[in-house]
Design a protein around this motif. Structure first.
Motif, PDB file in Angstrom:
ATOM      1  N   SER A  44      39.362 -20.949   3.862  1.00 42.98           N
ATOM      2  CA  SER A  44      40.478 -20.201   3.262  1.00 42.98           C
ATOM      3  C   SER A  44      41.394 -19.636   4.329  1.00 42.98           C
ATOM      4  O   SER A  44      42.620 -19.593   4.146  1.00 42.98           O
ATOM      5  N   ASP A 162      42.570 -24.294  -3.023  1.00 47.49           N
ATOM      6  CA  ASP A 162      41.455 -23.629  -2.347  1.00 47.49           C
ATOM      7  C   ASP A 162      40.361 -23.335  -3.372  1.00 47.49           C
ATOM      8  O   ASP A 162      40.355 -22.283  -3.994  1.00 47.49           O
ATOM      9  N   GLU A 163      39.469 -24.275  -3.552  1.00 53.19           N
ATOM     10  CA  GLU A 163      38.418 -24.198  -4.569  1.00 53.19           C
ATOM     11  C   GLU A 163      39.019 -23.850  -5.933  1.00 53.19           C
ATOM     12  O   GLU A 163      38.454 -23.094  -6.713  1.00 53.19           O
TER      13      GLU A 163
HETATM   14 MG   LIG Z   1      37.213 -19.656   0.847  1.00 51.14          MG
END
Ligand SMILES: [Mg+2]
Ligand SMILES: Nc1ncnc2c1ncn2[C@@H]1O[C@H](COP(=O)(O)OP(=O)(O)O)[C@@H](O)[C@H]1O
Length: 272
Positions: A44, A162-163
Motif C-alpha cells: 500500500s 489495492d486489495e
Molecule cells: Mg496494504
C-alpha cells in the motif's frame, strides 16, 4: 512509453524503519502489474507513493514520463486513480449515484452527460439497482463495487486496485477482473496495478512484483517470477495452481512442454 519508472525508491514513515528500500522497476503503458507480498511488506505504501499521496520519498519516479514532484502533481493526479480495500473514508456522496457523480464533476464532465455515464458504470459493476441508496448502508463488497465504478467512470490512464476486491466472493472478484479486462481491451493504453493476495490472479498479469519487508525480491513475467520456488517459499507464497499441477504431472512421468503459461493452455494440452 513507460507508465511507471521508479529508481532507487526508498521511503520511511518515521526514523525507526524503512517501509520501502531502494526499489527500481518500470512498467510499460498498457501493462497489468500484480503486486503480491504479505501484510506489512509495503504494497500500500508503494501504491500511495505512485499516485502522489505520499511525497517524501527518496529516489526518482516518473509517471508517463513526468517526474513525480510537487510541480507535476496535479497533472499526474488527473491521470491516476486508486481504489483501496476499505472504502469507508472514500465515499463523499450521500447516494451511490452522487458518489459516482462526484468523481465526474472533478473531471469536468458536462452535467447532461453525467447520468448516462453513472447508469453505465453502475450497471457494469452490478450496482444499477442501488443508485439511490446511501453508500454507508451497503455491504463491504457492494462498497467495493461502487468505488470501482466511480473510478473507472473517470477513465484513468493508470489504475490501482489495492486489495479492492477483497470483500467480494470468488464470483464477484472474477466479475470485477473480467470488467477490468474488458476495459483494457477497449483501451489498450490503460495501465493497471493490482495489489492482491491471489497468486492465481497474479499468474494472469503481464508483470508480477513480490515485496517482502519493503524489498522487491522478485519482478518479471509471471513465468519468471513463479519459477523461483525457493524465494517464494522463503516469503511464504505459493506457486500458482497450474504450475503446481505441471510439477505433479512431471513427477508422475507425464510429459508437459515448457511453453505453457496458464491453466487454459495446460487444459488444452491435456485434452489433446
Ligand atoms: Mg496494504
Ligand atoms: N501511516 C503509517 N505510519 C507508520 N507506519 C506505517 C504507516 N502505514 C504503514 N506503515 C508501516 O509500513 C510498513 C508497510 O505497510 P503497508 O505499505 O501498509 O504494507 P502492506 O500494504 O503490504 O500490508 C508496515 O511495517 C507498516 O506498519
Amino acid at each position: 512509453m513507460k507508465a511507471i519508472e521508479a529508481s532507487s525508491l526508498t521511503f520511511s514513515y518515521d526514523e525507526e524503519m524503512e517501509a520501502l528500500h531502494g526499489l527500481s522497476f518500470s512498467l510499460d503503458k498498457g501493462e497489468y502489474l500484480a503486486v503480491i507480498g504479505h501484510n506489512g511488506s509495503g504494497k500500500s505504501t508503494l501504491a500511495k507513493i505512485l499516485v502522489g499521496l505520499l511525497m517524501d520519498f527518496d529516489g526518482e519516479i516518473k509517471i508517463f514520463d513526468l517526474p513525480l514532484n510537487k510541480k507535476n502533481l496535479g497533472k499526474i493526479r488527473s491521470k491516476v486513480a486508486i481504489v483501496f480495500q476499505n472504502q469507508d473514508n472514500q465515499f463523499v456522496g450521500s447516494t451511490v449515484a452522487d458518489d459516482i457523480a462526484f468523481g465526474l464533476e472533478n473531471k469536468n464532465v458536462p452535467h447532461d452527460k453525467m447520468q448516462s455515464i453513472i447508469d453505465e458504470y453502475a450497471l457494469k459493476v452490478g450496482m444499477d439497482k442501488y443508485l439511490d441508496k446511501a453508500p454507508e448502508n451497503l455491504s463491504g463488497g457492494q462498497k467495493q463495487r461502487v468505488a470501482i465504478a466511480g473510478v473507472l467512470a473517470m477513465h484513468p490512464d493508470l489504475f490501482f486496485l489495492d486489495e479492492a476486491t477483497s470483500m467480494l466472493d470468488p464470483v464477484g472478484k472474477r466479475e470485477i477482473l473480467e470488467l477490468v479486462g474488458k476495459m483494457r481491451k477497449e483501451n489498450p493504453d490503460l495501465t493497471v496495478v493490482s495489489i492482491t493476495h491471489d497468486v492465481e490472479e497474479a499468474a494472469l498479469a503481464d508483470k508480477v512484483m513480490v515485496l517482502d519487508k519493503g524489498n522487491m525480491v522478485l519482478f518479471g513475467s509471471p513465468k519468471e517470477v513463479f519459477a523461483n520456488k525457493e524465494i517464494l517459499k522463503s516469503v511464504n507464497l505459493e506457486q500458482p495452481y497450474f504450475m503446481r499441477l505441471i510439477e505433479a504431472l512431471k513427477e508422475n512421468g507425464i510429459y508437459v512442454p515448457d511453453n505453457i503459461n496458464n491453466i487454459s493452455e495446460l487444459e488444452d494440452f491435456l485434452c489433446r
